[in-house]
Scaffold this motif. Structure first.
Motif, PDB file in Angstrom:
ATOM      1  N   ASP A  39       1.355  -1.587  -0.124  1.00  0.00           N
ATOM      2  CA  ASP A  39       0.005   0.144   0.253  1.00  0.00           C
ATOM      3  C   ASP A  39       0.566   1.129   0.287  1.00  0.00           C
ATOM      4  O   ASP A  39       2.510   1.022   0.188  1.00  0.00           O
ATOM      5  CB  ASP A  39      -1.470   0.048   1.128  1.00  0.00           C
ATOM      6  CG  ASP A  39      -0.349  -0.382   2.666  1.00  0.00           C
ATOM      7  OD1 ASP A  39       0.579   0.364   2.640  1.00  0.00           O
ATOM      8  OD2 ASP A  39      -0.690  -1.044   3.383  1.00  0.00           O
ATOM      9  N   HIS A  40       0.092   2.162  -0.065  1.00  0.00           N
ATOM     10  CA  HIS A  40       1.264   3.947  -0.057  1.00  0.00           C
ATOM     11  C   HIS A  40       1.900   4.535   0.903  1.00  0.00           C
ATOM     12  O   HIS A  40       3.253   4.339   0.588  1.00  0.00           O
ATOM     13  CB  HIS A  40      -0.237   4.507  -0.645  1.00  0.00           C
ATOM     14  CG  HIS A  40      -0.287   4.584  -1.978  1.00  0.00           C
ATOM     15  ND1 HIS A  40      -2.065   4.776  -2.277  1.00  0.00           N
ATOM     16  CD2 HIS A  40      -0.039   5.135  -3.186  1.00  0.00           C
ATOM     17  CE1 HIS A  40      -2.188   4.279  -3.078  1.00  0.00           C
ATOM     18  NE2 HIS A  40      -0.978   4.678  -3.793  1.00  0.00           N
ATOM     19  N   LEU A  41       0.883   3.719   2.325  1.00  0.00           N
ATOM     20  CA  LEU A  41       2.031   4.024   3.729  1.00  0.00           C
ATOM     21  C   LEU A  41       3.203   3.118   3.157  1.00  0.00           C
ATOM     22  O   LEU A  41       4.551   3.178   3.870  1.00  0.00           O
ATOM     23  CB  LEU A  41       1.386   4.414   4.981  1.00  0.00           C
ATOM     24  CG  LEU A  41       2.148   4.260   5.958  1.00  0.00           C
ATOM     25  CD1 LEU A  41       1.871   5.409   5.926  1.00  0.00           C
ATOM     26  CD2 LEU A  41       0.905   3.662   7.265  1.00  0.00           C
ATOM     27  N   SER A  42       3.400   2.235   3.299  1.00  0.00           N
ATOM     28  CA  SER A  42       4.317   0.909   3.634  1.00  0.00           C
ATOM     29  C   SER A  42       5.343   1.699   2.323  1.00  0.00           C
ATOM     30  O   SER A  42       6.076   1.021   2.674  1.00  0.00           O
ATOM     31  CB  SER A  42       3.500  -0.501   3.003  1.00  0.00           C
ATOM     32  OG  SER A  42       3.135  -0.725   4.026  1.00  0.00           O
ATOM     33  N   CYS A  43       4.719   2.166   1.370  1.00  0.00           N
ATOM     34  CA  CYS A  43       5.610   2.548   0.357  1.00  0.00           C
ATOM     35  C   CYS A  43       6.065   3.509   0.532  1.00  0.00           C
ATOM     36  O   CYS A  43       7.610   3.739   0.086  1.00  0.00           O
ATOM     37  CB  CYS A  43       4.997   2.448  -1.386  1.00  0.00           C
ATOM     38  SG  CYS A  43       5.987   3.311  -2.045  1.00  0.00           S
TER      39      CYS A  43
END
Length: 125
Positions: A39-43
């Motif tokens: 997901d974007h946060l993990s990215c």
């Protein structure tokens, strides 16, 4: 451009999303993308972690992480594959728990190994 333009050019519905043209499922496996996150946060977290390995300014000192209590600085490499038994070569780098759950240190500091390009050339580390 995009998948709609290619479908129009080919005269039939071949693609249904732009991800089929170059998303992470394609770019990671062909070696263009180094890491993939769910997901974007993990990215963003992965990107910041990667950036933490380089100096904050050009020519600056490399960042040093205090590993006291996590890993010993002066330690031997304990992981040793058994002759004739298949093993994951990443364990030589990262270390691994043995069959009894005891930690066997690898070449790198504990929990510091991060494989990049893991989707490409899967037999190469």
């Amino acid at each position: 451009t995009g998948y709609q333009a290619l479908n129009k050019l080919m005269g039939c519905e071949v693609y249904s999303t732009n991800d089929q043209l170059g998303g992470p499922g394609i770019m990671y496996n062909n070696g263009v993308t180094h890491l993939v996150a769910p997901d974007h946060l993990s990215c963003i977290t992965e990107a910041l972690q990667w950036l933490s390995y380089v100096p904050s300014i050009r020519g600056g000192l490399l960042p040093i992480v205090d590993l006291r209590g996590v890993d010993e600085i002066e330690r031997s490499v304990n992981y040793s594959p058994q002759p004739g038994v298949s093993y994951d070569p990443r364990h030589l780098l990262a270390g691994a728990h043995d069959g009894k759950g005891v930690w066997q240190a690898g070449f790198f500091d504990k929990n510091s190994f991060k494989e990049t390009l893991g989707g490409w050339a899967k037999t190469v580390i």
